[in-house]
Design a protein around this motif. Structure first.
Motif, mmCIF file in Angstrom:
data_model
loop_
_atom_site.group_PDB
_atom_site.id
_atom_site.type_symbol
_atom_site.label_atom_id
_atom_site.label_comp_id
_atom_site.label_asym_id
_atom_site.label_seq_id
_atom_site.Cartn_x
_atom_site.Cartn_y
_atom_site.Cartn_z
ATOM 1 N N THR A 17 9.589 -3.209 -14.541
ATOM 2 C CA THR A 17 9.331 -3.069 -13.102
ATOM 3 C C THR A 17 8.581 -1.790 -12.759
ATOM 4 O O THR A 17 8.208 -1.592 -11.610
ATOM 5 C CB THR A 17 10.657 -3.081 -12.315
ATOM 6 O OG1 THR A 17 11.481 -2.021 -12.797
ATOM 7 C CG2 THR A 17 11.366 -4.414 -12.475
ATOM 8 N N SER A 56 7.045 -12.376 -13.160
ATOM 9 C CA SER A 56 8.290 -12.494 -12.408
ATOM 10 C C SER A 56 9.511 -12.723 -13.307
ATOM 11 O O SER A 56 10.614 -12.905 -12.801
ATOM 12 C CB SER A 56 8.174 -13.593 -11.352
ATOM 13 O OG SER A 56 7.806 -14.810 -11.929
ATOM 14 N N GLU A 57 9.317 -12.693 -14.630
ATOM 15 C CA GLU A 57 10.441 -12.832 -15.564
ATOM 16 C C GLU A 57 11.442 -11.703 -15.339
ATOM 17 O O GLU A 57 11.065 -10.569 -15.038
ATOM 18 C CB GLU A 57 9.961 -12.785 -17.020
ATOM 19 C CG GLU A 57 9.180 -13.990 -17.478
ATOM 20 C CD GLU A 57 10.056 -15.140 -17.937
ATOM 21 O OE1 GLU A 57 11.291 -15.000 -17.988
ATOM 22 O OE2 GLU A 57 9.485 -16.195 -18.239
ATOM 23 N N LYS A 58 12.703 -12.011 -15.533
ATOM 24 C CA LYS A 58 13.777 -11.048 -15.314
ATOM 25 C C LYS A 58 13.591 -9.761 -16.127
ATOM 26 O O LYS A 58 13.798 -8.675 -15.626
ATOM 27 C CB LYS A 58 15.117 -11.695 -15.656
ATOM 28 C CG LYS A 58 16.302 -10.818 -15.401
ATOM 29 C CD LYS A 58 17.596 -11.534 -15.713
ATOM 30 C CE LYS A 58 18.781 -10.624 -15.456
ATOM 31 N NZ LYS A 58 20.042 -11.279 -15.817
#
Length: 129
Positions: free
Chosen positions: A101, A95-97
């Motif tokens: 993705t 979930s790290e920025k």
């Protein structure tokens, strides 16, 4: 120690992770073969050098590998093994920025509760029967 595979297109390399900022990490060790991220309480993750289809095919029965490849949205996929010692840290990393993705996550059929960190559509189901 547990592991998952991260799967991306032909541009997916360790560089995707060596350039990330891992929030709350204590130490990051990076070389050509792996990126290791160490947290408090001896928690860690290790990203291992990417592998292509030719490298991965020996891990499967021939008919299974073809079915597996059909589940992937990539013409020339690359796999990066991610070893970890704590599912909580794994969810934090996913979930790290800066986490890519456009990768698919293969948990080898285990339910690690990753839907809390990433969209379920990014987790590959491994029922090849």
């Amino acid at each position: 120690m547990q592991w998952i595979f991260l799967i991306g297109d032909d541009s997916f390399t360790l560089n995707c992770f060596s350039e990330m900022d891992f929030k709350d990490s204590q130490k990051i060790i990076s070389n050509d073969d792996q990126v290791e991220v160490i947290y408090n309480d001896n928690d860690y993750v290790v990203f291992y050098k990417e592998e292509n289809s030719d490298d991965m095919v020996s891990s499967f029965e021939p008919s299974e590998f073809e079915k597996y490849l059909q589940k992937l949205p990539f013409d020339d996929p690359r796999w990066i093994m991610l070893k970890f010692n704590n599912a909580k840290i794994l969810k934090k990393i996913l979930s790290e920025k800066g986490f890519p993705t456009d990768v698919i996550i293969d948990c080898d059929g285990l339910d690690l509760g990753l839907e809390e960190a990433v969209d379920k559509s990014r987790i590959i189901e491994n029922d090849l029967t």
